[in-house]
Motif scaffolding. Structure first.
Motif, PDB file in Angstrom:
ATOM      1  N   PRO A  38       0.912  -1.346   0.048  1.00 25.52           N
ATOM      2  CA  PRO A  38       0.050   0.015   0.057  1.00 25.52           C
ATOM      3  C   PRO A  38       0.734   1.309  -0.026  1.00 25.52           C
ATOM      4  O   PRO A  38       0.550   2.106  -0.756  1.00 25.52           O
ATOM      5  N   LEU A  39       1.943   1.347   0.647  1.00 30.06           N
ATOM      6  CA  LEU A  39       2.895   2.487   0.766  1.00 30.06           C
ATOM      7  C   LEU A  39       3.621   2.708  -0.479  1.00 30.06           C
ATOM      8  O   LEU A  39       3.513   3.964  -0.944  1.00 30.06           O
ATOM      9  N   ALA A  40       3.704   1.862  -1.252  1.00 28.14           N
ATOM     10  CA  ALA A  40       4.270   1.947  -2.747  1.00 28.14           C
ATOM     11  C   ALA A  40       3.290   2.613  -3.489  1.00 28.14           C
ATOM     12  O   ALA A  40       3.635   3.221  -4.237  1.00 28.14           O
ATOM     13  N   VAL A  41       2.023   2.134  -3.309  1.00 34.29           N
ATOM     14  CA  VAL A  41       1.005   2.377  -4.269  1.00 34.29           C
ATOM     15  C   VAL A  41       0.539   4.192  -3.959  1.00 34.29           C
ATOM     16  O   VAL A  41       0.648   5.003  -4.752  1.00 34.29           O
ATOM     17  N   ALA A  42       0.636   4.454  -2.500  1.00 37.74           N
ATOM     18  CA  ALA A  42       0.550   5.715  -2.391  1.00 37.74           C
ATOM     19  C   ALA A  42       1.540   6.754  -2.683  1.00 37.74           C
ATOM     20  O   ALA A  42       1.361   7.926  -3.215  1.00 37.74           O
ATOM     21  N   ALA A  43       2.716   6.181  -2.503  1.00 39.32           N
ATOM     22  CA  ALA A  43       4.032   6.998  -3.209  1.00 39.32           C
ATOM     23  C   ALA A  43       4.098   7.348  -4.597  1.00 39.32           C
ATOM     24  O   ALA A  43       4.266   8.242  -5.029  1.00 39.32           O
ATOM     25  N   GLY A  44       3.758   6.152  -5.355  1.00 44.30           N
ATOM     26  CA  GLY A  44       3.833   6.072  -6.605  1.00 44.30           C
ATOM     27  C   GLY A  44       2.715   7.017  -7.266  1.00 44.30           C
ATOM     28  O   GLY A  44       2.973   7.795  -8.198  1.00 44.30           O
TER      29      GLY A  44
ATOM     30  N   MET B 119       7.116  12.755   1.657  1.00 45.51           N
ATOM     31  CA  MET B 119       6.801  12.103   2.932  1.00 45.51           C
ATOM     32  C   MET B 119       6.452  10.571   2.407  1.00 45.51           C
ATOM     33  O   MET B 119       6.788   9.798   3.385  1.00 45.51           O
ATOM     34  N   LEU B 120       5.644  10.332   1.501  1.00 43.68           N
ATOM     35  CA  LEU B 120       5.382   9.197   1.277  1.00 43.68           C
ATOM     36  C   LEU B 120       6.474   8.156   0.735  1.00 43.68           C
ATOM     37  O   LEU B 120       6.613   6.851   1.022  1.00 43.68           O
ATOM     38  N   GLY B 121       7.343   8.765   0.058  1.00 41.50           N
ATOM     39  CA  GLY B 121       8.332   8.187  -0.831  1.00 41.50           C
ATOM     40  C   GLY B 121       9.456   7.598   0.540  1.00 41.50           C
ATOM     41  O   GLY B 121      10.009   6.408   0.448  1.00 41.50           O
ATOM     42  N   LEU B 122       9.510   8.432   1.608  1.00 33.57           N
ATOM     43  CA  LEU B 122      10.476   7.935   2.663  1.00 33.57           C
ATOM     44  C   LEU B 122       9.861   6.782   3.438  1.00 33.57           C
ATOM     45  O   LEU B 122      10.594   5.893   3.717  1.00 33.57           O
ATOM     46  N   ALA B 123       8.581   7.029   3.662  1.00 33.04           N
ATOM     47  CA  ALA B 123       7.937   5.788   4.267  1.00 33.04           C
ATOM     48  C   ALA B 123       7.837   4.521   3.566  1.00 33.04           C
ATOM     49  O   ALA B 123       8.132   3.475   4.286  1.00 33.04           O
ATOM     50  N   ALA B 124       7.793   4.792   2.207  1.00 33.06           N
ATOM     51  CA  ALA B 124       7.716   3.422   1.443  1.00 33.06           C
ATOM     52  C   ALA B 124       9.019   2.886   1.496  1.00 33.06           C
ATOM     53  O   ALA B 124       9.333   1.629   1.494  1.00 33.06           O
ATOM     54  N   ALA B 125      10.226   3.740   1.471  1.00 33.62           N
ATOM     55  CA  ALA B 125      11.655   3.225   1.218  1.00 33.62           C
ATOM     56  C   ALA B 125      11.892   2.565   2.721  1.00 33.62           C
ATOM     57  O   ALA B 125      12.667   1.579   2.571  1.00 33.62           O
ATOM     58  N   VAL B 126      11.393   3.001   3.722  1.00 28.40           N
ATOM     59  CA  VAL B 126      11.627   2.544   4.962  1.00 28.40           C
ATOM     60  C   VAL B 126      10.793   1.255   5.371  1.00 28.40           C
ATOM     61  O   VAL B 126      11.329  -0.019   5.797  1.00 28.40           O
ATOM     62  N   PHE B 127       9.599   1.053   4.957  1.00 29.47           N
ATOM     63  CA  PHE B 127       8.644   0.343   5.567  1.00 29.47           C
ATOM     64  C   PHE B 127       8.173  -0.809   4.290  1.00 29.47           C
ATOM     65  O   PHE B 127       7.547  -1.707   4.617  1.00 29.47           O
TER      66      PHE B 127
END
Length: 324
Positions: free
Chosen positions: A40-46, A207-215
């Protein structure tokens, strides 16, 4: 630009509202498909990154927005707050909710946006309440939760705990976006959406890219999945951003959020047509109808002098101030 807004008149707002509903519903269905095999975080960031690229490109091709873009860039605190509320918190909450309870249920929770917006308006912005609106909010919330629990788990291994967690994620994201509408109107009412959105979506992407990269396990995402996420962001999400922010400036956060009422019906039909869900049963239809009635009770105009002024579209003078 101000003359162009006045020229669209009363016919422009219904047309924009209908287009927004169709794009939102399509986006929810596609998001439900994507998060079934994509983090989901990848979808949100992308999707946010793709939206940022499209909106920034359009803004760069419009010289008359350049001055307003520079004005927006100077409001760093407001940009960061808007990016957190409208992108990081909203997308993280709703997409994690979809992963647990499905797009149809999350869509119904998001349809509570008018009611949540109404409550925030009373508590934080001293807007007037009324018995009908309070009862409507309570009815819509109860019906939405009843629908989410009655319809059964979104996944075969999902239990009550997963359902409750999914609903809470979706509610948190919806609350953040309801607050976002008021904050946006307060800090960005003097600039057009195409001038404000590049900075806000850019900060949201970071913000979303950093969260996706970490989690998120980004290494497991295929090129085809990234392409689908890019289509979601560029073709569906970017136009919704522009339309919704235009409606916020024209009619206010409560009107704009009420447009989401139609979305759960279309999402459920879309999932049914796609073969992802059964046809809604009598109990589901009843909860949907009760939720609709509750939201209508919340957003329908109350004809008092104070609220009549709020329900009216902005005057030409007000609209001109929103566009440099």
């Amino acid at each position: 630009m101000s003359g162009e807004r006045r020229g669209r008149g009363s016919l422009g707002t219904p047309a924009l509202s209908c287009l927004m509903v169709l794009l939102l519903a399509t986006g929810w269905v596609l998001s439900g498909k994507l998060v079934s095999d994509t983090p989901p975080l990848a979808v949100a960031a992308g999707r946010t990154a793709a939206s940022f690229a499209v909106i920034s490109a359009i803004s760069a091709l419009r010289p008359r927005t350049w001055t307003a873009i520079r004005v927006t860039g100077g409001r760093r605190g407001a940009v960061v707050l808007l990016a957190f509320l409208g992108f990081f918190a909203y997308y993280t909450g709703t997409l994690l909710g979809i992963d647990r309870i499905g797009a149809s249920r999350v869509g119904l929770v998001v349809s509570l946006l008018p009611c949540i917006t109404f409550v925030i308006g009373i508590v934080a912005f001293r807007e007037q309440a009324g018995t009908r609106r309070v009862l409507g909010t309570l009815l819509a919330v109860a019906a939405a939760l009843g629908y989410a629990l009655e319809d059964g788990p979104a996944r075969a291994d999902a239990g009550t705990g997963v359902l409750v967690t999914g609903v809470l994620f979706a509610l948190a994201g919806t609350f953040a976006y309801a607050l976002y509408g008021y904050v946006y109107r307060k800090h960005m009412s003097d600039v057009p959406p195409l001038a404000a959105l590049p900075a806000v979506t850019g900060a949201g992407t970071v913000m979303l890219g950093l969260a996706a990269a970490v989690f998120a396990p980004l290494g497991d995402v295929s090129a085809a999945q990234w392409a689908a996420v890019a289509v979601l962001g560029a073709v569906l999400t970017a136009p919704v951003f522009v339309i919704s922010h235009e409606l916020i400036l024209r009619k206010g956060p409560l009107f704009t959020s009420s447009v989401a009422l139609v979305v759960p019906f279309l999402v459920r039909l879309g999932e049914w047509a796609w073969g992802e869900a059964d046809a809604p049963g009598p109990a589901s239809l009843l909860f949907l109808a009760l939720c609709s009635a509750g939201v209508w009770m919340t957003v329908a105009p109350v004809r008092t002098p104070a609220t009549e002024e709020e329900d009216q579209a902005p005057s030409p003078t007000q609209t001109e101030r929103s566009t440099p």
